[in-house]
Design a protein around this motif. Structure first.
Motif, PDB file in Angstrom:
ATOM      1  N   MET A   1     -22.422  -3.142  34.939  1.00  0.00           N
ATOM      2  CA  MET A   1     -22.552  -2.593  33.611  1.00  0.00           C
ATOM      3  C   MET A   1     -22.853  -1.108  33.716  1.00  0.00           C
ATOM      4  N   GLY A   2     -22.360  -0.309  32.770  1.00  0.00           N
ATOM      5  CA  GLY A   2     -22.497   1.138  32.814  1.00  0.00           C
ATOM      6  C   GLY A   2     -23.841   1.633  32.320  1.00  0.00           C
ATOM      7  N   GLU A   3     -23.936   2.928  32.252  1.00  0.00           N
ATOM      8  CA  GLU A   3     -25.129   3.614  31.783  1.00  0.00           C
ATOM      9  C   GLU A   3     -25.433   3.232  30.335  1.00  0.00           C
ATOM     10  N   THR A   4     -26.721   3.052  30.015  1.00  0.00           N
ATOM     11  CA  THR A   4     -27.128   2.775  28.643  1.00  0.00           C
ATOM     12  C   THR A   4     -27.233   4.087  27.882  1.00  0.00           C
ATOM     13  N   VAL A   5     -26.610   4.119  26.705  1.00  0.00           N
ATOM     14  CA  VAL A   5     -26.640   5.301  25.848  1.00  0.00           C
ATOM     15  C   VAL A   5     -27.077   4.899  24.445  1.00  0.00           C
ATOM     16  N   ARG A   6     -27.477   5.885  23.677  1.00  0.00           N
ATOM     17  CA  ARG A   6     -27.833   5.684  22.267  1.00  0.00           C
ATOM     18  C   ARG A   6     -27.155   6.801  21.482  1.00  0.00           C
ATOM     19  N   ARG A   7     -26.452   6.425  20.428  1.00  0.00           N
ATOM     20  CA  ARG A   7     -25.793   7.413  19.586  1.00  0.00           C
ATOM     21  C   ARG A   7     -26.039   7.094  18.119  1.00  0.00           C
ATOM     22  N   THR A   8     -26.183   8.144  17.347  1.00  0.00           N
ATOM     23  CA  THR A   8     -26.233   8.008  15.894  1.00  0.00           C
ATOM     24  C   THR A   8     -24.888   8.498  15.379  1.00  0.00           C
ATOM     25  N   ILE A   9     -24.225   7.628  14.623  1.00  0.00           N
ATOM     26  CA  ILE A   9     -22.875   7.907  14.134  1.00  0.00           C
ATOM     27  C   ILE A   9     -22.937   7.923  12.604  1.00  0.00           C
ATOM     28  N   PHE A  10     -22.619   9.076  12.028  1.00  0.00           N
ATOM     29  CA  PHE A  10     -22.602   9.205  10.567  1.00  0.00           C
ATOM     30  C   PHE A  10     -21.160   9.082  10.089  1.00  0.00           C
ATOM     31  N   VAL A  11     -20.933   8.112   9.201  1.00  0.00           N
ATOM     32  CA  VAL A  11     -19.588   7.833   8.699  1.00  0.00           C
ATOM     33  C   VAL A  11     -19.539   8.207   7.223  1.00  0.00           C
ATOM     34  N   ARG A  12     -18.610   9.086   6.888  1.00  0.00           N
ATOM     35  CA  ARG A  12     -18.457   9.550   5.500  1.00  0.00           C
ATOM     36  C   ARG A  12     -17.138   9.021   4.938  1.00  0.00           C
ATOM     37  N   GLY A  13     -17.154   8.684   3.661  1.00  0.00           N
ATOM     38  CA  GLY A  13     -15.970   8.191   2.970  1.00  0.00           C
ATOM     39  C   GLY A  13     -16.375   7.147   1.959  1.00  0.00           C
ATOM     40  N   ALA A  14     -15.458   6.267   1.616  1.00  0.00           N
ATOM     41  CA  ALA A  14     -15.758   5.152   0.720  1.00  0.00           C
ATOM     42  C   ALA A  14     -16.268   4.005   1.584  1.00  0.00           C
ATOM     43  N   VAL A  15     -17.556   4.106   1.988  1.00  0.00           N
ATOM     44  CA  VAL A  15     -18.100   3.153   2.961  1.00  0.00           C
ATOM     45  C   VAL A  15     -19.334   2.418   2.454  1.00  0.00           C
ATOM     46  N   GLN A  16     -19.747   2.672   1.225  1.00  0.00           N
ATOM     47  CA  GLN A  16     -20.885   1.944   0.661  1.00  0.00           C
ATOM     48  C   GLN A  16     -20.399   0.974  -0.399  1.00  0.00           C
ATOM     49  N   GLY A  17     -20.972  -0.245  -0.373  1.00  0.00           N
ATOM     50  CA  GLY A  17     -20.634  -1.257  -1.364  1.00  0.00           C
ATOM     51  C   GLY A  17     -19.315  -1.959  -1.123  1.00  0.00           C
ATOM     52  N   VAL A  18     -18.785  -1.873   0.104  1.00  0.00           N
ATOM     53  CA  VAL A  18     -17.485  -2.487   0.403  1.00  0.00           C
ATOM     54  C   VAL A  18     -17.526  -3.430   1.619  1.00  0.00           C
ATOM     55  N   GLY A  19     -18.728  -3.709   2.142  1.00  0.00           N
ATOM     56  CA  GLY A  19     -18.848  -4.580   3.310  1.00  0.00           C
ATOM     57  C   GLY A  19     -18.776  -3.848   4.636  1.00  0.00           C
ATOM     58  N   PHE A  20     -18.844  -2.529   4.603  1.00  0.00           N
ATOM     59  CA  PHE A  20     -18.709  -1.722   5.817  1.00  0.00           C
ATOM     60  C   PHE A  20     -19.853  -1.973   6.798  1.00  0.00           C
ATOM     61  N   ARG A  21     -21.095  -2.022   6.295  1.00  0.00           N
ATOM     62  CA  ARG A  21     -22.237  -2.255   7.186  1.00  0.00           C
ATOM     63  C   ARG A  21     -22.156  -3.634   7.824  1.00  0.00           C
ATOM     64  N   TRP A  22     -21.784  -4.647   7.041  1.00  0.00           N
ATOM     65  CA  TRP A  22     -21.644  -5.996   7.586  1.00  0.00           C
ATOM     66  C   TRP A  22     -20.584  -6.013   8.682  1.00  0.00           C
ATOM     67  N   TRP A  23     -19.432  -5.402   8.423  1.00  0.00           N
ATOM     68  CA  TRP A  23     -18.341  -5.346   9.398  1.00  0.00           C
ATOM     69  C   TRP A  23     -18.800  -4.630  10.664  1.00  0.00           C
ATOM     70  N   THR A  24     -19.516  -3.504  10.498  1.00  0.00           N
ATOM     71  CA  THR A  24     -20.009  -2.744  11.649  1.00  0.00           C
ATOM     72  C   THR A  24     -20.984  -3.576  12.467  1.00  0.00           C
ATOM     73  N   ARG A  25     -21.884  -4.275  11.800  1.00  0.00           N
ATOM     74  CA  ARG A  25     -22.850  -5.137  12.496  1.00  0.00           C
ATOM     75  C   ARG A  25     -22.130  -6.205  13.312  1.00  0.00           C
ATOM     76  N   ALA A  26     -21.123  -6.834  12.726  1.00  0.00           N
ATOM     77  CA  ALA A  26     -20.374  -7.878  13.433  1.00  0.00           C
ATOM     78  C   ALA A  26     -19.694  -7.322  14.685  1.00  0.00           C
ATOM     79  N   ARG A  27     -19.072  -6.140  14.566  1.00  0.00           N
ATOM     80  CA  ARG A  27     -18.412  -5.528  15.733  1.00  0.00           C
ATOM     81  C   ARG A  27     -19.442  -5.144  16.797  1.00  0.00           C
TER      82      ARG A  27
END
Length: 96
Positions: A1-27
């Protein structure tokens, strides 16, 4: 397994109220990552992902891909990534 990293990713667009967070969590869980996805007051979604660099790279690529390719909900206009320092004791991936 590779190096452990931590990233904060800010996503802009029509991403609230459409299931985006749920989809991201599943992936993220499929990739074995820990962290969270949460709405911000300015309309973005903040994704904090920690795990093997290859898995975090894969999640970032999925967030950037066309929704017709990934079946991702919403519409992403831009993605901004900030590197962070991995934190011990972080478990699970949650929607906030």
């Amino acid at each position: 397994m590779g190096e452990t990293v931590r990233r904060t990713i800010f996503v802009r667009g029509a991403v609230q109220g459409v299931g985006f967070r749920w989809w991201t969590r599943a992936r993220a869980l499929e990739l074995g990552l820990v962290g969270h996805a949460r709405n911000t007051a300015d309309g973005r979604v903040e994704v904090v992902a920690q795990g093997p660099a290859e898995a975090v790279d894969a999640l970032e690529a999925l967030l950037r891909e066309s929704p017709t390719t990934t079946r991702r909900p919403g519409h992403v206009e831009s993605v901004v990534v900030q590197a962070g320092v991995p934190r011990d004791g972080t478990t699970g991936f949650v929607e906030r």
